[in-house]
Design an enzyme around this catalytic site. Structure first.
Site, PDB file in Angstrom:
ATOM      1  N   GLY A   1       0.835  -1.211   0.000  1.00 24.64           N
ATOM      2  CA  GLY A   1       0.000   0.000   0.000  1.00 24.64           C
ATOM      3  C   GLY A   1       0.860   1.248   0.000  1.00 24.64           C
TER       4      GLY A   1
ATOM      5  N   ARG B   1      13.485  10.107  -2.788  1.00 23.19           N
ATOM      6  CA  ARG B   1      14.381  11.252  -3.047  1.00 23.19           C
ATOM      7  C   ARG B   1      15.667  11.126  -2.223  1.00 23.19           C
ATOM      8  NH1 ARG B   1      15.158  15.939  -0.161  1.00 23.19           N
ATOM      9  NH2 ARG B   1      15.826  17.779  -1.334  1.00 23.19           N
TER      10      ARG B   1
ATOM     11  N   VAL C   1      16.979   8.414  -0.891  1.00 23.39           N
ATOM     12  CA  VAL C   1      17.770   7.262  -1.360  1.00 23.39           C
ATOM     13  C   VAL C   1      18.592   7.672  -2.584  1.00 23.39           C
ATOM     14  CG1 VAL C   1      17.551   5.001  -2.504  1.00 23.39           C
ATOM     15  CG2 VAL C   1      16.244   5.465  -0.421  1.00 23.39           C
TER      16      VAL C   1
ATOM     17  N   ARG D   1       0.854  -4.991  -5.758  1.00 20.96           N
ATOM     18  CA  ARG D   1       0.960  -6.248  -5.025  1.00 20.96           C
ATOM     19  C   ARG D   1       1.255  -7.298  -6.083  1.00 20.96           C
ATOM     20  NH1 ARG D   1      -2.670  -3.511  -1.277  1.00 20.96           N
ATOM     21  NH2 ARG D   1      -1.415  -3.342   0.615  1.00 20.96           N
TER      22      ARG D   1
ATOM     23  N   ASP E   1       5.458  -4.854   6.011  1.00 19.25           N
ATOM     24  CA  ASP E   1       6.182  -6.084   6.362  1.00 19.25           C
ATOM     25  C   ASP E   1       6.072  -7.165   5.293  1.00 19.25           C
ATOM     26  OD1 ASP E   1       3.589  -6.541   7.033  1.00 19.25           O
ATOM     27  OD2 ASP E   1       3.978  -7.037   9.143  1.00 19.25           O
ATOM     28  N   GLY E   2       4.983  -7.152   4.497  1.00 17.42           N
ATOM     29  CA  GLY E   2       4.899  -8.077   3.358  1.00 17.42           C
ATOM     30  C   GLY E   2       6.052  -7.811   2.396  1.00 17.42           C
TER      31      GLY E   2
ATOM     32  N   THR F   1       4.116   2.830   5.510  1.00 17.34           N
ATOM     33  CA  THR F   1       2.702   2.439   5.576  1.00 17.34           C
ATOM     34  C   THR F   1       1.994   3.363   6.557  1.00 17.34           C
ATOM     35  OG1 THR F   1       1.174   0.784   6.490  1.00 17.34           O
ATOM     36  CG2 THR F   1       3.439   0.583   7.183  1.00 17.34           C
TER      37      THR F   1
ATOM     38  N   ASP G   1      -0.315   2.440   8.415  1.00 19.73           N
ATOM     39  CA  ASP G   1      -0.891   1.618   9.495  1.00 19.73           C
ATOM     40  C   ASP G   1      -0.066   1.617  10.790  1.00 19.73           C
ATOM     41  OD1 ASP G   1      -2.873   0.905   7.676  1.00 19.73           O
ATOM     42  OD2 ASP G   1      -1.702  -0.783   6.934  1.00 19.73           O
TER      43      ASP G   1
ATOM     44  N   ASP H   1       2.124  -0.474  11.689  1.00 20.39           N
ATOM     45  CA  ASP H   1       1.953  -1.839  12.197  1.00 20.39           C
ATOM     46  C   ASP H   1       3.221  -2.679  12.088  1.00 20.39           C
ATOM     47  OD1 ASP H   1       2.013  -1.953   9.452  1.00 20.39           O
ATOM     48  OD2 ASP H   1       0.326  -3.324   9.239  1.00 20.39           O
TER      49      ASP H   1
ATOM     50  N   ARG I   1     -26.029  14.160  17.328  1.00 17.53           N
ATOM     51  CA  ARG I   1     -26.005  12.771  16.875  1.00 17.53           C
ATOM     52  C   ARG I   1     -24.806  12.020  17.428  1.00 17.53           C
ATOM     53  NH1 ARG I   1     -26.784  14.257  10.623  1.00 17.53           N
ATOM     54  NH2 ARG I   1     -29.058  14.206  10.523  1.00 17.53           N
TER      55      ARG I   1
ATOM     56  N   ARG J   1      -5.368  -1.691   9.121  1.00 19.42           N
ATOM     57  CA  ARG J   1      -5.300  -3.167   8.996  1.00 19.42           C
ATOM     58  C   ARG J   1      -5.494  -3.826  10.363  1.00 19.42           C
ATOM     59  NH1 ARG J   1      -1.417  -5.351   4.230  1.00 19.42           N
ATOM     60  NH2 ARG J   1       0.286  -4.868   5.615  1.00 19.42           N
TER      61      ARG J   1
ATOM     62  N   GLU K   1     -15.203   9.668  22.525  1.00 22.73           N
ATOM     63  CA  GLU K   1     -15.774   9.039  23.733  1.00 22.73           C
ATOM     64  C   GLU K   1     -15.368   7.576  23.820  1.00 22.73           C
ATOM     65  OE1 GLU K   1     -17.434  11.301  21.992  1.00 22.73           O
ATOM     66  OE2 GLU K   1     -17.532  12.740  23.649  1.00 22.73           O
TER      67      GLU K   1
ATOM     68  N   LYS L   1     -25.334  14.591  27.690  1.00 23.44           N
ATOM     69  CA  LYS L   1     -24.370  14.658  26.589  1.00 23.44           C
ATOM     70  C   LYS L   1     -25.133  14.673  25.261  1.00 23.44           C
ATOM     71  CE  LYS L   1     -19.886  12.297  26.272  1.00 23.44           C
ATOM     72  NZ  LYS L   1     -19.165  13.344  25.796  1.00 23.44           N
TER      73      LYS L   1
ATOM     74  N   HIS M   1      -9.987   5.587   1.621  1.00 23.60           N
ATOM     75  CA  HIS M   1      -8.675   5.886   1.025  1.00 23.60           C
ATOM     76  C   HIS M   1      -8.253   7.339   1.102  1.00 23.60           C
ATOM     77  CE1 HIS M   1      -8.979   1.777  -0.429  1.00 23.60           C
ATOM     78  NE2 HIS M   1      -7.662   1.846  -0.483  1.00 23.60           N
ATOM     79  N   ILE M   2      -9.115   8.210   1.561  1.00 25.94           N
ATOM     80  CA  ILE M   2      -8.701   9.601   1.793  1.00 25.94           C
ATOM     81  C   ILE M   2      -7.491   9.606   2.745  1.00 25.94           C
ATOM     82  CG2 ILE M   2     -10.253   9.997   3.760  1.00 25.94           C
ATOM     83  CD1 ILE M   2     -10.735  12.788   2.755  1.00 25.94           C
TER      84      ILE M   2
HETATM   85  P1  ADP Z   1       2.859  -4.502   2.673  1.00 26.06           P
HETATM   86  O1  ADP Z   1       4.265  -4.464   2.187  1.00 26.06           O
HETATM   87  O2  ADP Z   1       2.236  -3.146   2.724  1.00 26.06           O
HETATM   88  O3  ADP Z   1       2.720  -5.289   3.955  1.00 26.06           O
HETATM   89  P2  ADP Z   1       1.752  -6.766   1.172  1.00 26.06           P
HETATM   90  O4  ADP Z   1       1.655  -7.646   2.352  1.00 26.06           O
HETATM   91  O5  ADP Z   1       0.634  -6.754   0.186  1.00 26.06           O
HETATM   92  O6  ADP Z   1       1.971  -5.241   1.556  1.00 26.06           O
HETATM   93  O7  ADP Z   1       3.092  -7.170   0.405  1.00 26.06           O
HETATM   94  C1  ADP Z   1       3.506  -6.462  -0.758  1.00 26.06           C
HETATM   95  C2  ADP Z   1       4.180  -7.395  -1.713  1.00 26.06           C
HETATM   96  O8  ADP Z   1       5.351  -7.967  -1.115  1.00 26.06           O
HETATM   97  C3  ADP Z   1       3.362  -8.613  -2.141  1.00 26.06           C
HETATM   98  O9  ADP Z   1       2.420  -8.335  -3.155  1.00 26.06           O
HETATM   99  C4  ADP Z   1       4.448  -9.544  -2.641  1.00 26.06           C
HETATM  100  O10 ADP Z   1       4.887  -9.182  -3.928  1.00 26.06           O
HETATM  101  C5  ADP Z   1       5.591  -9.267  -1.637  1.00 26.06           C
HETATM  102  N1  ADP Z   1       5.531 -10.276  -0.566  1.00 26.06           N
HETATM  103  C6  ADP Z   1       4.676 -10.347   0.476  1.00 26.06           C
HETATM  104  N2  ADP Z   1       4.891 -11.437   1.227  1.00 26.06           N
HETATM  105  C7  ADP Z   1       5.912 -12.107   0.643  1.00 26.06           C
HETATM  106  C8  ADP Z   1       6.621 -13.324   0.935  1.00 26.06           C
HETATM  107  N3  ADP Z   1       6.289 -14.092   1.968  1.00 26.06           N
HETATM  108  N4  ADP Z   1       7.623 -13.674   0.094  1.00 26.06           N
HETATM  109  C9  ADP Z   1       7.957 -12.910  -0.957  1.00 26.06           C
HETATM  110  N5  ADP Z   1       7.335 -11.769  -1.290  1.00 26.06           N
HETATM  111  C10 ADP Z   1       6.333 -11.349  -0.507  1.00 26.06           C
END
Ligand code: ADP
Length: 319
Positions: free
Chosen positions: A11, A21, A23, A72, A103-104, A125, A127, A129, A162, A171, A187, A213, A249-250
């Protein structure tokens, strides 16, 4: 190291451009060439890779989104997809990689590092997270967007007397909801990390109403449930006129705040320092106001935790 690549993945978040920039400029400052990889791992597999110059990253520090686009890519989760990525990097002579994402995306970078490509992850991100950093790039901007929206909703909540349920992103993390709820004097704040009893919330709303209230703001993290369903339940069980706003998404767009631009610049520069010092397979972050780096292995094994003291405070201040 003479040539590195940079990509954004997962995302998007405000401040990713400021990180790109930093980097690019920091690498060029040290005499290293930078190649932009477009559409995240999808572009890495297909070879959508172009050289970036100093001017390529001019006039972007204040822009939301990412000039490299993001995607993705399921294929990159497979060994075959990863091999295609490694082959492209070799073809372009790219010796190190910076991955900006969640983390993905770091899991993908870790796979590349295991195959001998030094890779550094920058947490981008909204999030907030990710374990191993107190803040992610984009969180502060999203938070300010949410606060601005809630302030506006509060005006109409007061005028119409209201109850408002506002669903925010995050997430599986409640950070955005907690910080926004605290900053906006909500609240009730509902986060996925804490199991709230709906009956207790309803009782509190009724008690508040009986006390005179006129309106209530309830901030719900998307991971804690559907704002629409929660709104319906409140309306049914309290008879208070209830409205629901799903901010959506805003929250992901807009010009990054100073906080996010500075964080992105610092982390972007640090990623290059680490690559040039021979590091591989690490994520950068900020903890207790110090820049840090953790091995992907350690960071990905840990969970991100909600700040319990802050959650407790939000309860105390919303009695
Ligand atoms: P985010 O990076 O925001 O957590 P995603 O979880 O959708 O978002 O991961 C983004 C992209 O990273 C995925 O579409 C995929 O290409 C890659 N990715 C995620 N998990 C793995 C994994 N276990 N091994 C290899 N690539 C991964």
């Amino acid at each position: 190291m003479k040539r590195i690549g940079v990509l954004t993945s997962g995302g998007d978040s405000p401040g990713m451009n400021a990180a790109i920039r930093a980097v690019v400029r920091k690498a060029i400052f040290h005499g290293v060439e930078v190649y932009g990889i477009y559409q995240g791992y999808a572009g890495l597999i297909s070879g959508d890779i172009k050289k970036l110059e100093l001017g390529s990253v001019g006039d972007i520090i204040h822009r939301g989104g990412t000039i490299l686009y993001t995607a993705r890519c399921e294929e990159f989760k497979t060994p075959e997809g990863q091999q295609k990525g490694v082959d492209q990097l070799k073809k372009f002579g790219i010796e190190g990689l910076v991955v900006i994402g969640g983390d993905g995306s770091f899991k993908g970078a870790q796979k590349l590092a295991e195959q001998g490509i030094p890779a550094i992850g920058i947490p981008g991100t909204i999030d907030n997270d990710i374990a191993g950093t107190d803040y992610t790039i984009g969180f502060d901007t999203a938070l300010n967007t949410v606060i601005e929206a809630i302030d506006k909703i509060r005006d109409t909540a007061t005028s119409h007397e209201r109850t408002y349920v506002i669903e925010v992103m995050g997430r599986d993390a409640g950070d955005l909801a907690l910080w926004a709820g605290l900053a906006d004097g909500a609240e009730t704040i509902m986060v996925p990390e804490v199991d709230e009893d709906m009956d207790v919330i309803i009782k509190r709303l009724k008690r508040g109403h009986d006390r005179g209230k006129k309106h209530s703001i309830i901030v719900v993290a998307e991971g804690a449930g559907s704002g629409v369903d929660i709104g319906k339940e409140i309306q049914q069980k309290t008879d208070l006129e209830t409205r629901v706003t799903v901010l959506g998404h805003i929250q992901r767009g807009g010009s990054p705040t100073a906080q996010d631009r500075v964080l992105a610049s610092r982390l972007g520069a640090l990623s290059i320092e680490l690559l040039l010092d021979g590091n591989a397979g690490k994520m950068v972050g900020i903890e207790n106001n110090e820049l840090v780096a953790h091995n992907f292995e350690d960071a990905l094994a840990k969970e991100h935790y909600l700040d319990e003291k802050m959650y407790k405070l939000s309860k105390e201040l919303s009695i």
